[in-house]
Scaffold this motif. Sequence first.
Motif, PDB file in Angstrom:
ATOM      1  N   GLU A  88       0.832  -1.207   0.000  1.00  0.00           N
ATOM      2  CA  GLU A  88       0.000   0.000   0.000  1.00  0.00           C
ATOM      3  C   GLU A  88       0.867   1.258   0.000  1.00  0.00           C
ATOM      4  OE1 GLU A  88      -3.582   2.375   0.294  1.00  0.00           O
ATOM      5  OE2 GLU A  88      -2.937   0.521  -0.654  1.00  0.00           O
ATOM      6  N   ASN A  89       1.950   1.240   0.766  1.00  0.00           N
ATOM      7  CA  ASN A  89       2.871   2.388   0.784  1.00  0.00           C
ATOM      8  C   ASN A  89       3.489   2.624  -0.589  1.00  0.00           C
ATOM      9  OD1 ASN A  89       2.341   2.755   3.487  1.00  0.00           O
ATOM     10  ND2 ASN A  89       4.205   1.753   4.194  1.00  0.00           N
ATOM     11  N   ARG A  90       3.877   1.532  -1.264  1.00  0.00           N
ATOM     12  CA  ARG A  90       4.437   1.658  -2.616  1.00  0.00           C
ATOM     13  C   ARG A  90       3.399   2.215  -3.589  1.00  0.00           C
ATOM     14  NH1 ARG A  90       6.745  -3.257  -1.266  1.00  0.00           N
ATOM     15  NH2 ARG A  90       5.229  -4.423  -2.499  1.00  0.00           N
ATOM     16  N   ARG A  91       2.149   1.768  -3.429  1.00  0.00           N
ATOM     17  CA  ARG A  91       1.069   2.259  -4.299  1.00  0.00           C
ATOM     18  C   ARG A  91       0.884   3.763  -4.127  1.00  0.00           C
ATOM     19  NH1 ARG A  91      -4.128   3.821  -4.394  1.00  0.00           N
ATOM     20  NH2 ARG A  91      -4.297   3.779  -2.128  1.00  0.00           N
ATOM     21  N   ILE A  92       0.861   4.226  -2.880  1.00  0.00           N
ATOM     22  CA  ILE A  92       0.667   5.659  -2.609  1.00  0.00           C
ATOM     23  C   ILE A  92       1.847   6.459  -3.147  1.00  0.00           C
ATOM     24  CG2 ILE A  92       0.434   7.400  -0.784  1.00  0.00           C
ATOM     25  CD1 ILE A  92      -0.963   5.148   0.883  1.00  0.00           C
ATOM     26  N   ASP A  93       3.069   5.980  -2.911  1.00  0.00           N
ATOM     27  CA  ASP A  93       4.262   6.653  -3.449  1.00  0.00           C
ATOM     28  C   ASP A  93       4.160   6.784  -4.973  1.00  0.00           C
ATOM     29  OD1 ASP A  93       5.294   6.762  -0.900  1.00  0.00           O
ATOM     30  OD2 ASP A  93       6.874   5.270  -1.235  1.00  0.00           O
ATOM     31  N   ALA A  94       3.754   5.705  -5.624  1.00  0.00           N
ATOM     32  CA  ALA A  94       3.665   5.710  -7.090  1.00  0.00           C
ATOM     33  C   ALA A  94       2.604   6.699  -7.571  1.00  0.00           C
ATOM     34  CB  ALA A  94       3.360   4.303  -7.600  1.00  0.00           C
ATOM     35  N   LEU A  95       1.460   6.738  -6.894  1.00  0.00           N
ATOM     36  CA  LEU A  95       0.405   7.671  -7.300  1.00  0.00           C
ATOM     37  C   LEU A  95       0.855   9.120  -7.131  1.00  0.00           C
ATOM     38  CD1 LEU A  95      -2.775   5.897  -5.867  1.00  0.00           C
ATOM     39  CD2 LEU A  95      -2.134   6.165  -8.277  1.00  0.00           C
ATOM     40  N   LEU A  96       1.596   9.389  -6.058  1.00  0.00           N
ATOM     41  CA  LEU A  96       2.089  10.754  -5.837  1.00  0.00           C
ATOM     42  C   LEU A  96       3.139  11.131  -6.876  1.00  0.00           C
ATOM     43  CD1 LEU A  96       2.385  10.784  -1.930  1.00  0.00           C
ATOM     44  CD2 LEU A  96       0.620  11.874  -3.335  1.00  0.00           C
ATOM     45  N   LEU A  97       4.069  10.225  -7.147  1.00  0.00           N
ATOM     46  CA  LEU A  97       5.098  10.503  -8.153  1.00  0.00           C
ATOM     47  C   LEU A  97       4.476  10.696  -9.530  1.00  0.00           C
ATOM     48  CD1 LEU A  97       8.068   8.144  -7.195  1.00  0.00           C
ATOM     49  CD2 LEU A  97       8.030  10.647  -7.146  1.00  0.00           C
ATOM     50  N   ARG A  98       3.477   9.861  -9.855  1.00  0.00           N
ATOM     51  CA  ARG A  98       2.832  10.000 -11.160  1.00  0.00           C
ATOM     52  C   ARG A  98       2.141  11.360 -11.273  1.00  0.00           C
ATOM     53  NH1 ARG A  98      -2.252   6.558 -12.630  1.00  0.00           N
ATOM     54  NH2 ARG A  98      -3.228   8.328 -11.648  1.00  0.00           N
ATOM     55  N   ALA A  99       1.438  11.763 -10.228  1.00  0.00           N
ATOM     56  CA  ALA A  99       0.754  13.061 -10.251  1.00  0.00           C
ATOM     57  C   ALA A  99       1.758  14.191 -10.439  1.00  0.00           C
ATOM     58  CB  ALA A  99      -0.042  13.259  -8.960  1.00  0.00           C
ATOM     59  N   LEU A 100       2.879  14.120  -9.723  1.00  0.00           N
ATOM     60  CA  LEU A 100       3.889  15.174  -9.791  1.00  0.00           C
ATOM     61  C   LEU A 100       4.683  15.141 -11.092  1.00  0.00           C
ATOM     62  CD1 LEU A 100       5.035  15.020  -6.091  1.00  0.00           C
ATOM     63  CD2 LEU A 100       3.864  16.933  -7.206  1.00  0.00           C
ATOM     64  N   TYR A 101       4.755  13.982 -11.714  1.00  0.00           N
ATOM     65  CA  TYR A 101       5.474  13.870 -12.987  1.00  0.00           C
ATOM     66  C   TYR A 101       4.858  14.798 -14.030  1.00  0.00           C
ATOM     67  CZ  TYR A 101       7.897  11.729 -16.937  1.00  0.00           C
ATOM     68  OH  TYR A 101       8.687  11.513 -18.028  1.00  0.00           O
ATOM     69  N   PHE A 102       3.557  14.990 -13.941  1.00  0.00           N
ATOM     70  CA  PHE A 102       2.848  15.818 -14.927  1.00  0.00           C
ATOM     71  C   PHE A 102       2.714  17.271 -14.496  1.00  0.00           C
ATOM     72  CE2 PHE A 102       1.549  11.468 -15.847  1.00  0.00           C
ATOM     73  CZ  PHE A 102       1.887  11.410 -17.192  1.00  0.00           C
ATOM     74  N   GLY A 103       3.399  17.643 -13.401  1.00  0.00           N
ATOM     75  CA  GLY A 103       3.412  19.056 -13.007  1.00  0.00           C
ATOM     76  C   GLY A 103       3.290  19.237 -11.502  1.00  0.00           C
ATOM     77  N   PRO A 104       3.718  20.400 -10.992  1.00  0.00           N
ATOM     78  CA  PRO A 104       3.626  20.693  -9.559  1.00  0.00           C
ATOM     79  C   PRO A 104       2.182  20.587  -9.073  1.00  0.00           C
ATOM     80  CG  PRO A 104       4.968  22.332 -10.679  1.00  0.00           C
ATOM     81  CD  PRO A 104       4.317  21.507 -11.743  1.00  0.00           C
TER      82      PRO A 104
END
Length: 199
Positions: free
Chosen positions: A9-25
Amino acid sequence: MSTIGIAAENRRIDALLLRALYFGPKSYWELMRAAQAQTHQVLKALQSLLEGELVVYDGDRFVITEAGRQQAETLSLERVAEQRCEACAGRGIVLRPPFDSVLAAFQDIAAMRPKATPDFDQGYVTPETTVRRLALMAQQGDLMGRDILLLGDDDLTSIAAALSGLPRRICVLDVDERIVRFVRDVAQDQGWDHVHAEV
């Protein structure tokens, strides 16, 4: 949940946050929505990403670093673009009259509000979010001709509501004297005798 389940679950949340930030602040609130998790989980994930220097905070928004960008690409996160409706940001509310013109006026006023402070756990939503809330309230019959009481108003819903011209009376109760003073000043400048604010 098992230790393995928590780690996944922690890895999933990290990935979702990184993906969101990849497309902009993104703001804190935008990341809360993107993570699709409980507040404490998102805060823990953000802290981990900050400590790992995958993300930085510029005082207003979270921004992915080059190391974070490489991590996102290693996980192929860049291959899944944002899927939410661009017109409504996934909320299902598109601003139509009178709220489209309310937004334009509200943005100018909100730009002058006091800066958010952690003393009161403040973190402002965007002007668009505030006005979309009002549009939803109006749609549900909770704005026109109503008396509105706001317990805390760092998002300045009172001012946006007054700009709509729909509520009968608006009262703000807030512990932050700066917010109360700001609402009072705007009400005075606009000639709104139906808008009141108290500490």
